[in-house]
Write a protein that holds these residues in place. Sequence first.
Motif, PDB file in Angstrom:
ATOM      1  N   ALA A 135       6.464 -12.822   8.204  1.00  0.00           N
ATOM      2  CA  ALA A 135       7.292 -12.134   9.203  1.00  0.00           C
ATOM      3  C   ALA A 135       6.579 -12.135  10.541  1.00  0.00           C
ATOM      4  O   ALA A 135       5.494 -11.583  10.683  1.00  0.00           O
ATOM      5  N   PHE A 181      11.991 -12.228  13.385  1.00  0.00           N
ATOM      6  CA  PHE A 181      13.129 -11.339  13.157  1.00  0.00           C
ATOM      7  C   PHE A 181      13.487 -10.628  14.453  1.00  0.00           C
ATOM      8  O   PHE A 181      12.610 -10.130  15.159  1.00  0.00           O
ATOM      9  N   ASP A 201       0.827  -1.226   0.000  1.00  0.00           N
ATOM     10  CA  ASP A 201       0.000   0.000   0.000  1.00  0.00           C
ATOM     11  C   ASP A 201       0.855   1.268   0.000  1.00  0.00           C
ATOM     12  O   ASP A 201       0.319   2.382   0.051  1.00  0.00           O
ATOM     13  N   THR A 250       4.657   2.877   4.000  1.00  0.00           N
ATOM     14  CA  THR A 250       6.050   3.185   4.357  1.00  0.00           C
ATOM     15  C   THR A 250       6.999   2.764   3.242  1.00  0.00           C
ATOM     16  O   THR A 250       8.145   3.203   3.209  1.00  0.00           O
ATOM     17  N   LEU A 310       5.244 -10.013   4.164  1.00  0.00           N
ATOM     18  CA  LEU A 310       6.044  -9.094   4.981  1.00  0.00           C
ATOM     19  C   LEU A 310       5.313  -7.800   5.281  1.00  0.00           C
ATOM     20  O   LEU A 310       5.763  -7.005   6.122  1.00  0.00           O
ATOM     21  N   ALA A 311       4.180  -7.551   4.620  1.00  0.00           N
ATOM     22  CA  ALA A 311       3.463  -6.279   4.834  1.00  0.00           C
ATOM     23  C   ALA A 311       2.995  -6.195   6.277  1.00  0.00           C
ATOM     24  O   ALA A 311       2.423  -7.134   6.828  1.00  0.00           O
ATOM     25  N   ALA A 312       3.261  -5.073   6.898  1.00  0.00           N
ATOM     26  CA  ALA A 312       2.817  -4.821   8.274  1.00  0.00           C
ATOM     27  C   ALA A 312       3.148  -3.379   8.610  1.00  0.00           C
ATOM     28  O   ALA A 312       3.952  -2.737   7.911  1.00  0.00           O
ATOM     29  N   GLY A 365      -2.106  -1.361  -2.899  1.00  0.00           N
ATOM     30  CA  GLY A 365      -3.321  -1.408  -2.087  1.00  0.00           C
ATOM     31  C   GLY A 365      -3.096  -2.189  -0.815  1.00  0.00           C
ATOM     32  O   GLY A 365      -1.992  -2.646  -0.516  1.00  0.00           O
ATOM     33  N   ASN A 368      16.547  -7.541  15.545  1.00  0.00           N
ATOM     34  CA  ASN A 368      16.710  -6.169  15.030  1.00  0.00           C
ATOM     35  C   ASN A 368      17.402  -6.207  13.671  1.00  0.00           C
ATOM     36  O   ASN A 368      18.617  -6.419  13.598  1.00  0.00           O
ATOM     37  N   TYR A 414       1.885  -4.636  19.016  1.00  0.00           N
ATOM     38  CA  TYR A 414       2.630  -5.154  17.856  1.00  0.00           C
ATOM     39  C   TYR A 414       3.048  -6.612  18.084  1.00  0.00           C
ATOM     40  O   TYR A 414       2.804  -7.490  17.251  1.00  0.00           O
TER      41      TYR A 414
HETATM   42  N1  LIG Z   1      12.875  -4.316  10.490  1.00  0.00           N
HETATM   43  C1  LIG Z   1      12.901  -5.057  11.600  1.00  0.00           C
HETATM   44  O1  LIG Z   1      13.827  -4.933  12.427  1.00  0.00           O
HETATM   45  C2  LIG Z   1      11.810  -6.049  11.863  1.00  0.00           C
HETATM   46  C3  LIG Z   1      11.872  -6.774  13.069  1.00  0.00           C
HETATM   47  C4  LIG Z   1      10.868  -7.701  13.330  1.00  0.00           C
HETATM   48  C5  LIG Z   1       9.856  -7.926  12.414  1.00  0.00           C
HETATM   49  N2  LIG Z   1       9.809  -7.179  11.269  1.00  0.00           N
HETATM   50  C6  LIG Z   1       8.704  -7.452  10.331  1.00  0.00           C
HETATM   51  O2  LIG Z   1       9.240  -7.624   9.027  1.00  0.00           O
HETATM   52  C7  LIG Z   1       8.302  -7.163   8.049  1.00  0.00           C
HETATM   53  C8  LIG Z   1       8.972  -6.164   7.127  1.00  0.00           C
HETATM   54  O3  LIG Z   1       9.428  -5.061   7.909  1.00  0.00           O
HETATM   55  P1  LIG Z   1      10.296  -3.864   7.299  1.00  0.00           P
HETATM   56  O4  LIG Z   1      11.298  -3.515   8.322  1.00  0.00           O
HETATM   57  O5  LIG Z   1      10.701  -4.196   5.915  1.00  0.00           O
HETATM   58  O6  LIG Z   1       9.200  -2.710   7.304  1.00  0.00           O
HETATM   59  P2  LIG Z   1       8.769  -1.702   6.132  1.00  0.00           P
HETATM   60  O7  LIG Z   1       7.866  -0.709   6.767  1.00  0.00           O
HETATM   61  O8  LIG Z   1       9.975  -1.195   5.410  1.00  0.00           O
HETATM   62  O9  LIG Z   1       7.963  -2.663   5.141  1.00  0.00           O
HETATM   63  C9  LIG Z   1       6.609  -2.972   5.310  1.00  0.00           C
HETATM   64  C10 LIG Z   1       5.927  -2.796   3.961  1.00  0.00           C
HETATM   65  O10 LIG Z   1       4.558  -3.157   4.099  1.00  0.00           O
HETATM   66  C11 LIG Z   1       3.739  -2.176   3.463  1.00  0.00           C
HETATM   67  N3  LIG Z   1       2.443  -2.206   4.135  1.00  0.00           N
HETATM   68  C12 LIG Z   1       2.155  -1.813   5.401  1.00  0.00           C
HETATM   69  N4  LIG Z   1       0.847  -2.026   5.670  1.00  0.00           N
HETATM   70  C13 LIG Z   1       0.305  -2.564   4.536  1.00  0.00           C
HETATM   71  C14 LIG Z   1      -1.004  -3.009   4.188  1.00  0.00           C
HETATM   72  N5  LIG Z   1      -2.033  -2.935   5.073  1.00  0.00           N
HETATM   73  N6  LIG Z   1      -1.219  -3.502   2.958  1.00  0.00           N
HETATM   74  C15 LIG Z   1      -0.185  -3.583   2.056  1.00  0.00           C
HETATM   75  N7  LIG Z   1       1.060  -3.179   2.337  1.00  0.00           N
HETATM   76  C16 LIG Z   1       1.308  -2.684   3.564  1.00  0.00           C
HETATM   77  C17 LIG Z   1       4.523  -0.883   3.606  1.00  0.00           C
HETATM   78  O11 LIG Z   1       4.192   0.103   2.656  1.00  0.00           O
HETATM   79  C18 LIG Z   1       5.964  -1.367   3.465  1.00  0.00           C
HETATM   80  O12 LIG Z   1       6.379  -1.346   2.103  1.00  0.00           O
HETATM   81  C19 LIG Z   1       7.116  -6.613   8.843  1.00  0.00           C
HETATM   82  O13 LIG Z   1       6.131  -7.600   8.943  1.00  0.00           O
HETATM   83  C20 LIG Z   1       7.714  -6.318  10.201  1.00  0.00           C
HETATM   84  O14 LIG Z   1       6.733  -6.330  11.216  1.00  0.00           O
HETATM   85  C21 LIG Z   1      10.756  -6.261  10.975  1.00  0.00           C
END
Ligand SMILES: NC(=O)c1ccc[n+]([C@@H]2O[C@H](COP(=O)([O-])OP(=O)(O)OC[C@H]3O[C@@H](n4cnc5c(N)ncnc54)[C@H](O)[C@@H]3O)[C@@H](O)[C@H]2O)c1
Length: 325
Positions: free
Chosen positions: A113, A166, A33, A36, A72-74, A51, A168, A139
């Motif tokens: 994820a 995951f 969507d 971020t 991975l979306a969140a 979307g 950090n 979360y």
């Molecule tokens: N980065 C970390 O340290 C970390 C640690 C633990 C878990 N995670 C998990 O890993 C995954 C990826 O994290 P990241 O660091 O790449 O974050 P990020 O914010 O860079 O990527 C998340 C992506 O999901 C998209 N998104 C968010 N809500 C959405 C929705 N409702 N529909 C469609 N797309 C949506 C965002 O636009 C973004 O591109 C996530 O699930 C996050 O919770 C990340």
Amino acid sequence: MARILVTGGCGFIGSHLGQALYERGDTVVVLDDLSTGSTSNLTPGARLLVGDINDRNLLEDACQGVDAIFHLAAIASVERGVRDWTGTHRANLSGTIAVLDAARVARVPVVYASSAAVYGAGGQLPLDESQAVSPLSAYGADKLGCEQHARVGGHVHGMATAGMRFFNVFGPRQDPRSPYTGVISVFCDRLRRGQPVDIFGDGRQTRDFVHVGDVVAALLAALPAASTAAPVFNVCTGQPTSVLRLAETIAELCGTPLAVNWRPGRAGEIAHSLGERAKARDALLLAEPMPLRAGLQNTLAWLDERGNGTALGAAVPLVRTAAAA
Ligand SMILES: NC(=O)c1ccc[n+]([C@@H]2O[C@H](COP(=O)([O-])OP(=O)(O)OC[C@H]3O[C@@H](n4cnc5c(N)ncnc54)[C@H](O)[C@@H]3O)[C@@H](O)[C@H]2O)c1
């Protein structure tokens, strides 16, 4: 050659995964969507559907002809969950159930994820997957809910899943300007410009920092391991690093003296977080993780390239195989 759906494929981790899939010859479909994420992160040749993962029609379209889903979306932020409990729940848990349901219909496996946030503050360090889970944030609770629904998917619907906890994650493309970003991208961004960093508390709190290349390797290896037993795997290094040591190392790599703005400790912040990687290493045949210093050099090199206008560059190969390590 497979056709793979990556939800959140325009985000930090999803974009690296998409790139790795593309490089091994897969066709990538991205559903994001862009809340971020950025289209500048899109995998070459990927089909992008913009979307919400909760949009059933869009999800159905995205799943057409795919062989597997990486979800991975969140809204990847503990802090957002405090401010917007229901909104983050909708994205993080309802959205995951929507993805699992679409995978059920399409009869494809899902690697998704999860997060170390499922563990909360208790537990014996290093945390392994058999330890009790007790999230302290919305979360973390939603990520635990994802794992529970994946387990139900296996039990009730015979679906194959694997959940990745995951720790950090850091590396190129983590946006230092985002208020939700990790400490490494912020420290790297500030120290390479000779600016002071904020440290909360005494700086002796420790974290398990894992490079995004190792995260991608674990995700790829988890797909064949997805099963109706809904396994979960830590994605970590097993190496603790204090926040102060981290700042000192980055300052040294940047060739700048370290200046710290000491801030009061943040309420509710976990003192130590450390994962045990044995289960993932043995089951997924993972190589040794990238040493922190090399990962930091890689991240700094990307920031330098970005500063020079080549935003997507990466100075060292991101994904290493066991054979190459
Ligand atoms: N980065 C970390 O340290 C970390 C640690 C633990 C878990 N995670 C998990 O890993 C995954 C990826 O994290 P990241 O660091 O790449 O974050 P990020 O914010 O860079 O990527 C998340 C992506 O999901 C998209 N998104 C968010 N809500 C959405 C929705 N409702 N529909 C469609 N797309 C949506 C965002 O636009 C973004 O591109 C996530 O699930 C996050 O919770 C990340």
